[in-house]
Scaffold this active site. Sequence first.
Site, PDB file in Angstrom:
ATOM      1  CD  GLU A  38       2.120  63.149  99.875  1.00 48.75           C
ATOM      2  OE1 GLU A  38       2.176  63.837  99.053  1.00 48.75           O
ATOM      3  OE2 GLU A  38       1.861  63.440 101.541  1.00 48.75           O
ATOM      4  CG  ASN A  55      -1.376  67.996 102.615  1.00 49.52           C
ATOM      5  OD1 ASN A  55      -2.456  67.968 102.329  1.00 49.52           O
ATOM      6  ND2 ASN A  55      -0.649  67.822 103.783  1.00 49.52           N
ATOM      7  CG  HIS A 109       1.509  62.517 104.872  1.00 49.29           C
ATOM      8  ND1 HIS A 109       0.891  63.457 103.817  1.00 49.29           N
ATOM      9  CD2 HIS A 109       0.856  62.981 106.588  1.00 49.29           C
ATOM     10  CE1 HIS A 109       0.161  63.990 103.733  1.00 49.29           C
ATOM     11  NE2 HIS A 109      -0.847  64.256 105.529  1.00 49.29           N
TER      12      HIS A 109
END
Length: 285
Positions: free
Chosen positions: A152, A190, A140
Amino acid sequence: MEIHQIGVVGAGTMGAGIAQTAAAAGYQVLLFDISADAVERALTQITNRLAHEVRRDRMTQEASDALLRRLRPCRDIREFHNAQYVIEAATEKMEVKKSLFRELDQVCRPETVLATNTSGLSITEIASATERPDLVVGTHFFNPVPVMKLVEIIRGQETSEDAVDVAREVCLRMGKECIDVKEAPLFVVNRILVPMLNEAIFVLQEGLASPEDIDKGMRLGANHPIGPLALADMVGLDTLLFVAETLFEETGDPKYRPAPLLRQMVRAGKLGRKNGRGFYTYDEA
C-alpha cells in the site's frame, strides 16, 4: 532520481524481509537497528532462507552469494548519509517513529525520500517530525515480505507526487504490486481485515460456533485460504489488539471496539503462534 542504495531501519521480521527483497531486486542495502544483535539475527535469518531456496533449486548459490554481498549491516544510522531512499520498519509506536524520522531528516541528503512501513499510523504526523514532509510517504508491506506481493502506498497531507513516484518505482522493481491509498486509520487492507477478525472473535465470544467451525465456515463458505481465528493467531493477538484499538481510537466509532475476549486472551498471555497459545495451540512455538 535513480535509486541505487536503500537504507532499512529496523531489523525485525518486516525490516529483514524488506532488506532481503530490496537486495534481491539489485539494490545496495544498508540495514540498521538500534540493537546490533537484531541486525545479526536478521542476517542469519536471511542467510538461512536463501540456503533453503538454494536447496530447493529455486535459486543458485551464485545468486544467493550476490544478494548477501548487497546487504551491509550498519552500527550507526549516520551511515545512511548516501542512501537515496530509506524505509523505516521500526516498532509500531508513533513517538519511536517520529524520533527516527527526526534523526533521518538530519542524516540523509535533502532529496532523499523517507518511507515508513507503518501498518496504520498517520503518515502526516510522522512527516511532521521532519523538514521534508513532502518527501515522506507510507509504503505498507505485508508479511512475509519476500512472498507477499502487495504494497500500500499512502500519501500524507503533504506527500508530493515525486515521492509517490519514487516509492512506486522502488516497490515495482522489488516485484510488488501497488495500490494507492489516501491517509486514513489502518489504510485499506487492515481497515477491512481487522474488523473481520474482530467480528469472528465476537462470534466465538457469543458461543455461536467453535473456533474450528468458524474458520471452516469462512474457508469453505467464503473461499478464504485460512480462517479468521487462525489468521488472528498468525498475526499475533497482541498485535491485533493494538491495531484494533488504534482503529477504534482514531475513528471514535463504536462498531470498531475490540472484542472483550481478545483483550482477555492478551491479558492471559495467549498471543497466538508466537508463543504457542491462542485460539489454537501450536507445538512449534
